[in-house]
Design an enzyme around this catalytic site. Structure first.
Site, PDB file in Angstrom:
ATOM      1  N   LYS A 170      35.273  11.481 -38.729  1.00  0.00           N
ATOM      2  CA  LYS A 170      33.803  11.492 -38.764  1.00  0.00           C
ATOM      3  C   LYS A 170      33.313  10.079 -38.476  1.00  0.00           C
ATOM      4  CE  LYS A 170      32.642  15.455 -41.563  1.00  0.00           C
ATOM      5  NZ  LYS A 170      33.983  16.066 -41.443  1.00  0.00           N
ATOM      6  N   ASP A 226      34.703  14.880 -35.113  1.00  0.00           N
ATOM      7  CA  ASP A 226      33.803  15.888 -35.698  1.00  0.00           C
ATOM      8  C   ASP A 226      32.366  15.588 -35.278  1.00  0.00           C
ATOM      9  OD1 ASP A 226      35.908  17.058 -37.052  1.00  0.00           O
ATOM     10  OD2 ASP A 226      35.318  16.352 -39.038  1.00  0.00           O
ATOM     11  N   MET A 227      31.521  16.615 -35.309  1.00  0.00           N
ATOM     12  CA  MET A 227      30.092  16.385 -35.040  1.00  0.00           C
ATOM     13  C   MET A 227      29.331  16.474 -36.357  1.00  0.00           C
ATOM     14  SD  MET A 227      28.006  15.522 -32.725  1.00  0.00           S
ATOM     15  CE  MET A 227      28.527  15.952 -31.060  1.00  0.00           C
ATOM     16  N   GLN A 253      27.938  22.061 -31.432  1.00  0.00           N
ATOM     17  CA  GLN A 253      27.399  22.964 -32.456  1.00  0.00           C
ATOM     18  C   GLN A 253      26.461  23.982 -31.807  1.00  0.00           C
ATOM     19  OE1 GLN A 253      25.698  19.546 -34.288  1.00  0.00           O
ATOM     20  NE2 GLN A 253      27.074  19.571 -36.040  1.00  0.00           N
ATOM     21  N   ARG A 277      35.834  21.289 -29.581  1.00  0.00           N
ATOM     22  CA  ARG A 277      35.835  22.296 -30.639  1.00  0.00           C
ATOM     23  C   ARG A 277      34.422  22.880 -30.661  1.00  0.00           C
ATOM     24  NH1 ARG A 277      36.072  19.627 -36.041  1.00  0.00           N
ATOM     25  NH2 ARG A 277      38.338  19.658 -35.825  1.00  0.00           N
ATOM     26  N   GLY A 330      27.937  24.947 -36.471  1.00  0.00           N
ATOM     27  CA  GLY A 330      27.197  23.752 -36.929  1.00  0.00           C
ATOM     28  C   GLY A 330      26.762  23.966 -38.366  1.00  0.00           C
ATOM     29  N   THR A 376      35.692  29.324 -35.768  1.00  0.00           N
ATOM     30  CA  THR A 376      34.812  30.254 -36.484  1.00  0.00           C
ATOM     31  C   THR A 376      35.635  31.230 -37.309  1.00  0.00           C
ATOM     32  OG1 THR A 376      33.041  31.888 -36.248  1.00  0.00           O
ATOM     33  CG2 THR A 376      34.730  31.870 -34.516  1.00  0.00           C
ATOM     34  N   HIS A 377      35.008  31.735 -38.400  1.00  0.00           N
ATOM     35  CA  HIS A 377      35.608  32.823 -39.178  1.00  0.00           C
ATOM     36  C   HIS A 377      34.777  34.083 -39.013  1.00  0.00           C
ATOM     37  CE1 HIS A 377      35.727  28.866 -41.190  1.00  0.00           C
ATOM     38  NE2 HIS A 377      37.022  29.092 -41.216  1.00  0.00           N
ATOM     39  N   ARG A 421      29.330  21.716 -49.234  1.00  0.00           N
ATOM     40  CA  ARG A 421      29.045  22.430 -47.981  1.00  0.00           C
ATOM     41  C   ARG A 421      29.841  23.723 -47.887  1.00  0.00           C
ATOM     42  NH1 ARG A 421      29.150  17.246 -45.513  1.00  0.00           N
ATOM     43  NH2 ARG A 421      31.123  17.611 -44.452  1.00  0.00           N
ATOM     44  N   ARG A 422      31.112  23.659 -48.292  1.00  0.00           N
ATOM     45  CA  ARG A 422      31.953  24.870 -48.214  1.00  0.00           C
ATOM     46  C   ARG A 422      31.441  25.937 -49.190  1.00  0.00           C
ATOM     47  NH1 ARG A 422      33.386  22.413 -44.421  1.00  0.00           N
ATOM     48  NH2 ARG A 422      31.869  23.897 -43.658  1.00  0.00           N
TER      49      ARG A 422
HETATM   50  P1  FDA Z   1      29.932  32.213 -41.093  1.00  0.00           P
HETATM   51  O1  FDA Z   1      29.480  31.087 -41.933  1.00  0.00           O
HETATM   52  O2  FDA Z   1      28.959  33.309 -40.774  1.00  0.00           O
HETATM   53  O3  FDA Z   1      31.212  32.820 -41.771  1.00  0.00           O
HETATM   54  C1  FDA Z   1      31.827  33.996 -41.287  1.00  0.00           C
HETATM   55  C2  FDA Z   1      32.617  34.599 -42.431  1.00  0.00           C
HETATM   56  O4  FDA Z   1      33.647  33.689 -42.836  1.00  0.00           O
HETATM   57  C3  FDA Z   1      31.808  34.827 -43.711  1.00  0.00           C
HETATM   58  O5  FDA Z   1      31.131  36.044 -43.678  1.00  0.00           O
HETATM   59  C4  FDA Z   1      32.890  34.771 -44.746  1.00  0.00           C
HETATM   60  O6  FDA Z   1      33.625  35.973 -44.758  1.00  0.00           O
HETATM   61  C5  FDA Z   1      33.793  33.694 -44.240  1.00  0.00           C
HETATM   62  N1  FDA Z   1      33.437  32.363 -44.766  1.00  0.00           N
HETATM   63  C6  FDA Z   1      32.807  31.354 -44.099  1.00  0.00           C
HETATM   64  N2  FDA Z   1      32.724  30.256 -44.857  1.00  0.00           N
HETATM   65  C7  FDA Z   1      33.302  30.578 -46.056  1.00  0.00           C
HETATM   66  C8  FDA Z   1      33.545  29.855 -47.243  1.00  0.00           C
HETATM   67  N3  FDA Z   1      33.200  28.566 -47.365  1.00  0.00           N
HETATM   68  N4  FDA Z   1      34.167  30.490 -48.246  1.00  0.00           N
HETATM   69  C9  FDA Z   1      34.566  31.766 -48.138  1.00  0.00           C
HETATM   70  N5  FDA Z   1      34.368  32.506 -47.010  1.00  0.00           N
HETATM   71  C10 FDA Z   1      33.748  31.924 -45.989  1.00  0.00           C
HETATM   72  N6  FDA Z   1      30.552  22.030 -38.431  1.00  0.00           N
HETATM   73  C11 FDA Z   1      29.937  20.939 -37.938  1.00  0.00           C
HETATM   74  O7  FDA Z   1      28.708  20.853 -37.984  1.00  0.00           O
HETATM   75  N7  FDA Z   1      30.654  19.921 -37.385  1.00  0.00           N
HETATM   76  C12 FDA Z   1      32.016  19.966 -37.283  1.00  0.00           C
HETATM   77  O8  FDA Z   1      32.640  19.030 -36.753  1.00  0.00           O
HETATM   78  C13 FDA Z   1      32.679  21.114 -37.797  1.00  0.00           C
HETATM   79  N8  FDA Z   1      34.039  21.222 -37.748  1.00  0.00           N
HETATM   80  C14 FDA Z   1      34.627  22.416 -38.078  1.00  0.00           C
HETATM   81  C15 FDA Z   1      36.010  22.589 -37.900  1.00  0.00           C
HETATM   82  C16 FDA Z   1      36.585  23.826 -38.111  1.00  0.00           C
HETATM   83  C17 FDA Z   1      38.069  23.999 -37.866  1.00  0.00           C
HETATM   84  C18 FDA Z   1      35.783  24.928 -38.544  1.00  0.00           C
HETATM   85  C19 FDA Z   1      36.383  26.281 -38.717  1.00  0.00           C
HETATM   86  C20 FDA Z   1      34.449  24.737 -38.789  1.00  0.00           C
HETATM   87  C21 FDA Z   1      33.863  23.493 -38.580  1.00  0.00           C
HETATM   88  N9  FDA Z   1      32.508  23.278 -38.840  1.00  0.00           N
HETATM   89  C22 FDA Z   1      31.905  22.150 -38.362  1.00  0.00           C
HETATM   90  C23 FDA Z   1      31.746  24.245 -39.699  1.00  0.00           C
HETATM   91  C24 FDA Z   1      31.056  25.283 -38.875  1.00  0.00           C
HETATM   92  O9  FDA Z   1      29.998  24.701 -38.164  1.00  0.00           O
HETATM   93  C25 FDA Z   1      30.510  26.409 -39.765  1.00  0.00           C
HETATM   94  O10 FDA Z   1      29.602  25.855 -40.658  1.00  0.00           O
HETATM   95  C26 FDA Z   1      31.562  27.172 -40.530  1.00  0.00           C
HETATM   96  O11 FDA Z   1      32.715  27.356 -39.770  1.00  0.00           O
HETATM   97  C27 FDA Z   1      31.039  28.564 -40.900  1.00  0.00           C
HETATM   98  O12 FDA Z   1      30.665  29.245 -39.752  1.00  0.00           O
HETATM   99  P2  FDA Z   1      31.415  30.559 -39.214  1.00  0.00           P
HETATM  100  O13 FDA Z   1      31.376  30.518 -37.714  1.00  0.00           O
HETATM  101  O14 FDA Z   1      32.750  30.664 -39.806  1.00  0.00           O
HETATM  102  O15 FDA Z   1      30.445  31.741 -39.638  1.00  0.00           O
END
Ligand code: FDA
Length: 298
Positions: free
Chosen positions: A91, A125-126, A155, A172, A176, A214-215, A276-277
């Site tokens: 970061k 990272d962003m 993002q 990546r 966001g 993404t998840h 955040r998580r």
């Molecule tokens: P979404 O938040 O809708 O989650 C989809 C599903 O995943 C949820 O319905 C749930 O089932 C599960 N889930 C998600 N988060 C959970 C949690 N904390 N606990 C339990 N279950 C959960 N952002 C950014 O701004 N800058 C960055 O550099 C990065 N880097 C980064 C690296 C990697 C490897 C990942 C996977 C993510 C990032 N992010 C990030 C974070 C990203 O922007 C985003 O906030 C999260 O990945 C959540 O978004 P989803 O696309 O997973 O969708």
């Protein structure tokens, strides 16, 4: 997100640090490099790659930035020494971006050089939108200097993102995490997803290597379709997930023949990342309730 969950998310900063720490322990390897190495070894044994993040965002002087840089050099040495399948995520604010941009460029340059010598890679990272221009400029500068072992993050939430795709080689793509105003960012979940899908298509069409981070099941499905339709081999893209989030979906991707990299944060500055998580966990109310019940039990 349900009403109760939203209320708990808003109240989280008032929750005692000890409780936040307990609730978020699954998202963090632990306080030491040893903890990160242990987690990366386990992930590698499961057929997953890793990217290691040294936690630390709010720095107030140059020495703190240098400390974080030193910690990353130690991470590279351990990765090489133990032949781990891992790179690092950095970061820029932790490396002094806001404090002294010149220092930040110097520290990142040294990290990218160290990574290059060891055959490793640095992902930048962003962070929030005040840092987007500087982050992309630093990445583009390094690539222009011939450093091809560095990547950046886009993002989908930001309206500008599709316009940033041109000329990027290694990205990546994520939704966001930072809350941004409507003037510059999509607010609607479906609009963010649509932006993610369009940006992924644009990146793949220009031959970029994409870490699909993404998840979100609908985005994973769409990404699988996009890589299949383009006939990409497994080395031409990777999926990425966060430690402790949907690990069983990650296992399924690996079983399906895809490459998966897991983001492994470690360090003593765990609080902001943990908040955040937790704020993103859709089941946060149940999670907090379960913790409270566990503590009430004799
Ligand atoms: P979404 O938040 O809708 O989650 C989809 C599903 O995943 C949820 O319905 C749930 O089932 C599960 N889930 C998600 N988060 C959970 C949690 N904390 N606990 C339990 N279950 C959960 N952002 C950014 O701004 N800058 C960055 O550099 C990065 N880097 C980064 C690296 C990697 C490897 C990942 C996977 C993510 C990032 N992010 C990030 C974070 C990203 O922007 C985003 O906030 C999260 O990945 C959540 O978004 P989803 O696309 O997973 O969708």
């Amino acid at each position: 997100m349900a009403l109760l969950d939203r209320a708990i998310v808003r109240a989280l900063p008032a929750v005692p640090r000890g409780i936040v720490g307990r609730l978020s322990s699954r998202y963090i390897a632990g306080p030491t490099l040893e903890d990160a190495v242990r987690v990366v070894r386990r992930l590698n044994a499961e057929g997953k790659m890793a990217t290691v993040d040294v936690l630390g965002e709010e720095i107030h002087d140059a020495e703190a930035a240098r400390d974080i840089a030193r910690a990353y050099h130690q991470v590279f040495a351990r990765i090489e020494g133990e032949k781990l399948d891992a790179n690092v995520s950095i970061k820029l604010t932790g490396l002094g971006l806001v404090l002294d941009e010149g220092l930040c460029r110097e520290l990142v340059g040294e990290l990218v050089r160290d990574a290059s010598v060891r055959g490793n890679f640095v992902r930048i990272d962003m962070e929030d939108s005040t840092t987007t221009d500087a982050t992309l400029a630093l990445y583009r500068g390094l690539r222009a200097d011939g450093r091809d072992n560095v990547g950046v993050v886009l993002q989908a939430r930001l309206r500008r993102t599709e316009g940033d795709v041109a000329g990027l080689h290694n990205v990546r793509l994520c939704k966001g995490i930072y809350v941004e105003p409507p003037a510059i960012a999509y607010q609607d979940a479906e609009e963010i997803r649509a932006s993610f899908r369009r940006t992924l298509a644009a990146l793949l069409d220009q031959g970029a290597y994409v870490g699909i981070a993404t998840h979100d099941e609908s985005l994973i499905d769409d990404a699988l379709r996009q890589v299949r339709e383009r006939g990409l081999s497994r080395e031409q893209y990777e999926f990425q997930m966060l430690l402790g989030v949907r690990p069983e979906r990650g296992d399924a991707l690996v079983r399906g023949g895809h490459r998966l990299r897991v983001y492994v944060p470690f360090g003593t500055h765990w609080y902001e990342y943990s908040l955040r998580r937790l704020q993103e966990n859709p089941a946060i109310a149940g999670y907090v309730a379960a913790d409270v019940l566990r503590r009430l039990r004799p």
